[in-house]
Design a protein around this motif. Sequence first.
Motif, short mmCIF file in Angstrom:
data_model
loop_
_atom_site.label_atom_id
_atom_site.label_comp_id
_atom_site.label_asym_id
_atom_site.label_seq_id
_atom_site.Cartn_x
_atom_site.Cartn_y
_atom_site.Cartn_z
N ASP A 150 0.82 -1.21 0.00
CA ASP A 150 0.00 0.00 0.00
C ASP A 150 0.85 1.25 0.00
N GLU A 151 1.90 1.24 0.81
CA GLU A 151 2.73 2.42 0.95
C GLU A 151 3.39 2.81 -0.37
N GLU A 152 3.78 1.82 -1.15
CA GLU A 152 4.36 2.09 -2.48
C GLU A 152 3.29 2.64 -3.41
N LEU A 153 2.08 2.12 -3.31
CA LEU A 153 0.98 2.64 -4.14
C LEU A 153 0.69 4.09 -3.81
N VAL A 154 0.75 4.45 -2.53
CA VAL A 154 0.54 5.84 -2.12
C VAL A 154 1.63 6.73 -2.70
N ARG A 155 2.87 6.26 -2.64
CA ARG A 155 3.97 7.05 -3.23
C ARG A 155 3.71 7.28 -4.72
N ARG A 156 3.31 6.23 -5.42
CA ARG A 156 3.03 6.34 -6.86
C ARG A 156 1.86 7.29 -7.12
N LEU A 157 0.84 7.20 -6.29
CA LEU A 157 -0.33 8.07 -6.43
C LEU A 157 0.08 9.53 -6.31
N ARG A 158 0.93 9.81 -5.36
CA ARG A 158 1.40 11.19 -5.16
C ARG A 158 2.25 11.70 -6.31
N GLN A 159 2.76 10.78 -7.10
CA GLN A 159 3.52 11.16 -8.29
C GLN A 159 2.62 11.25 -9.52
N GLY A 160 1.30 11.09 -9.32
CA GLY A 160 0.35 11.24 -10.41
C GLY A 160 -0.10 9.95 -11.06
N ASP A 161 0.27 8.81 -10.53
CA ASP A 161 -0.10 7.51 -11.10
C ASP A 161 -1.50 7.11 -10.63
N LEU A 162 -2.51 7.38 -11.45
CA LEU A 162 -3.90 7.08 -11.07
C LEU A 162 -4.18 5.57 -11.06
N ALA A 163 -3.36 4.80 -11.73
CA ALA A 163 -3.52 3.33 -11.66
C ALA A 163 -3.24 2.85 -10.24
N ALA A 164 -2.38 3.56 -9.53
CA ALA A 164 -2.10 3.21 -8.13
C ALA A 164 -3.35 3.43 -7.29
#
Length: 182
Positions: free
Chosen positions: A8-22
């Motif tokens: 989850d924590e990696e997905l949150v990092r990706r989301l904050r970088q604009g990755d909506l798939a996360a």
Amino acid sequence: MDASPTPDEELVRRLRQGDLAAFDRLYDRYERRLYGYIRRVLGHGDGADDLFQDILLTVLRDRTYDPERGRFAAWLFMVARNRCLAEQRREHTRGALREQAHVHLQPGAPAAPDARAETGRVQAAMDALPEPQRQLLLLKQVGELTYREIADLLGVAEGTIKSRLHAATQAFRRALAEGTGS
């Protein structure tokens, strides 16, 4: 698709970088548990949809979650718990609980009286519990959080959570037995 799920924590990092798939992956991972938790806490579905969406928007916008400081699930359910409690306070103030009871007392088509009676007994037993015990049971059973996640959410030791959950389970069983008239 890789063999191990992305934390989850990696997905949150990706989301904050604009990755909506996360975000989609987080949504898929928590939709059933989070929505079920919200519905159970509120006791009805009227506000659950809106509250669920509001919490998901928080996930998208909020920067208060720090992946280095704790588990995402604990943070997510802390947000949900706080929002549900605030919603309950608003409903109580507006008198919505009284209106709900009135609606439920209206005669309706009895689709499955035995199932409805059993559901009513279980809900009455849950309602009889003090709010902290009720919340613990909902976090564990409906939210499917681990002891560790609940401990992180509430800021207490994992052993304390186990002890409190045991006491809550016993209180629920007593309330359920008292509701049967035995």
